[in-house]
Write an enzyme that holds these catalytic residues in place. Structure first.
Site, PDB file in Angstrom:
ATOM      1  N   ASP A 165      16.413  55.287  38.699  1.00 33.28           N
ATOM      2  CA  ASP A 165      17.435  55.594  39.697  1.00 33.28           C
ATOM      3  C   ASP A 165      18.683  56.240  39.101  1.00 33.28           C
ATOM      4  OD1 ASP A 165      18.652  54.731  42.584  1.00 33.28           O
ATOM      5  OD2 ASP A 165      20.106  54.323  41.004  1.00 33.28           O
ATOM      6  N   ALA A 210      19.321  56.357  44.568  1.00 30.03           N
ATOM      7  CA  ALA A 210      18.315  57.401  44.395  1.00 30.03           C
ATOM      8  C   ALA A 210      16.926  56.888  44.756  1.00 30.03           C
ATOM      9  CB  ALA A 210      18.343  57.923  42.957  1.00 30.03           C
ATOM     10  N   ASP A 211      16.610  55.663  44.356  1.00 29.39           N
ATOM     11  CA  ASP A 211      15.308  55.087  44.690  1.00 29.39           C
ATOM     12  C   ASP A 211      15.108  54.993  46.200  1.00 29.39           C
ATOM     13  OD1 ASP A 211      14.185  54.672  42.180  1.00 29.39           O
ATOM     14  OD2 ASP A 211      15.145  52.737  41.912  1.00 29.39           O
ATOM     15  N   ILE A 212      16.089  54.433  46.886  1.00 30.96           N
ATOM     16  CA  ILE A 212      15.935  54.210  48.320  1.00 30.96           C
ATOM     17  C   ILE A 212      15.958  55.537  49.077  1.00 30.96           C
ATOM     18  CG2 ILE A 212      16.977  53.114  50.345  1.00 30.96           C
ATOM     19  CD1 ILE A 212      17.818  50.829  48.490  1.00 30.96           C
TER      20      ILE A 212
END
Length: 417
Positions: free
Chosen positions: A163, A191-193
């Site tokens: 992320d 960033a992941d979500i």
């Protein structure tokens, strides 16, 4: 009478099919990005089968903090965040028979979702090119740091990424207010979500297109790309002006930020001259509308010190409720600044069911975030616990592939599952 109507509506909603009922999703996923996307698919009624390695499964299961699980394996708190309502099947994808089982499952699936390093699935013979020959209707969604080479290759394509890499390369780490010139990690899995959001969006578009064309497609989500679009206003403003907005400051308007009051902080958000006029009336300074230094959002941003002096004078001695009451009555967007403990007492969070309770046998009562997609005549997602490693192997192989106990037992003896 009204209570009876509400009860009837609730019963109808509970009985209603969820939007993705009947959709089968096969995932090869770790950590957060793909698991969030597949969790939302499961919340919407899809049957999500999570393929995991027999020797430990999703890395989130063993990522600190952990406690010993009921099966003796580590039980990671992070695994609870993004794996409700799924099924777990263990497969060794490097074992010839494990690969064959996966291929057979993919032939029955609507969606395959993975977030391994680029080309790992291809090297295993389980990438989109191979699976789409077996199942032309298959939608294959891949999440990675820099994207896959078969679409628009990046020079960084084979590098690993988490992320923080997405936040860093997209320029987002220079946006928060901070002391000194050191870039700041935003402190959560943005960033992941965001990757999960875009993968979910891509999958839904592909399902819609498949309904018309009969064919699936590959969806390629890069973490850096996903983060970059969140920095879009700064990109556009820099392109036009060649100036970078100061950290923590909106690129094109003011006031737009946090302000101290007697018992904490509030945010005030003024965008557009109609809101600016309302704001000036609320703080008792209507004459500010006509001042040249405050005539536009950008000029107000350039004269923040003078503007903040007026705002701080108006806020002096006021508590949050008083200031917010006046601003809201005047039609000015504003809110409290909640810290995490405040979320557990927030009436909006409670009313929207945005904290979901899981009664985990290892961690006890744990709250995770709920599903933000609210739909009419669709009940809230169930709060089924994330699966134990391999909990559904027999059931899925039986239901999807028609295997019997002897066949499943033979695969287990040969360590393919």
């Amino acid at each position: 009478m009204e209570a009876a109507v509400q009860s009837e509506r609730a019963t109808q909603a509970t009985a209603a099919d969820r939007p993705l009922s009947g959709i089968r999703v096969l995932t090869v996923e770790n950590f957060i990005a793909a698991p969030f996307a597949s969790m939302w698919l499961a919340d919407a009624g899809a049957e999500v089968v999570k393929i995991e390695t027999p020797d430990g499964g999703d890395f989130a299961r063993s990522t600190s903090p952990t406690k010993p699980g009921v099966d003796g394996r580590p039980s990671g708190l992070s695994f609870l965040r993004a794996n409700r309502n799924k099924k777990s099947v263990t497969l060794d994808l490097k074992h010839p028979e494990g690969k064959q089982v996966f291929t057979s499952l993919a032939a029955e699936a609507d969606v395959v979702l993975e977030n391994l390093r680029p080309n790992v699935m291809d090297r295993l013979g389980l990438g989109y090119a191979e699976l789409s020959r077996i199942n032309p209707r298959l939608i294959y969604a891949a999440i990675s740091g820099f994207g896959h080479a078969d679409n628009q290759p990046s020079p960084y394509g084979d590098l690993p990424a988490f992320d923080i890499v997405g936040q860093a390369m997209s320029g987002l780490m220079y946006r928060p207010e901070r002391s000194g010139d050191r870039p700041v990690y935003l402190g959560f899995s943005l960033a992941d979500i965001q990757c999960g959001n875009l993968a979910l969006h891509g999958i839904m578009l592909a399902l819609l297109h498949r309904a018309r064309s009969g064919r699936g497609k590959k969806i390629d989500i890069s973490m850096v790309d996903a983060s970059l679009v969140l920095n879009e206003i700064s990109v556009t403003m820099y392109s036009a002006t060649k100036q970078v907005a100061p950290p923590g400051v909106h690129a094109v308007t003011a006031p737009f930020g946090t302000y101290r009051v007697a018992d904490g902080y509030i945010v005030i958000a003024v965008i557009g001259e109609h809101i600016w006029k309302r704001f000036c009336e609320v703080i008792g300074r209507p004459e500010l509308v006509g001042e040249a230094c405050f005539e536009s959002g950008t000029s107000r941003r350039q004269n923040m010190n003078a503007l903040n002096a007026h705002i701080d004078a108006w806020l002096d001695g006021k508590c949050r409720d008083e200031a917010l009451g006046l601003l809201r009555a005047g039609g000015v967007p504003c809110s409290t600044v909640n810290d995490v403990p405040d979320l557990f007492a927030c009436p909006h969070v409670a009313a929207r069911n945005m904290l979901m309770q899981l009664d985990d046998p290892v961690w006890g009562t744990i709250h995770v975030t709920g599903n933000p997609i609210k739909m009419s005549d669709v009940p809230e997602p169930e709060s089924n616990l994330p699966p134990l490693l391999g909990e559904h192997s027999e059931g899925v192989l039986r239901d999807w592939l028609g295997m019997n106990e002897a066949q499943i037992g033979a695969l287990r003896e040969r360590h393919a599952i």
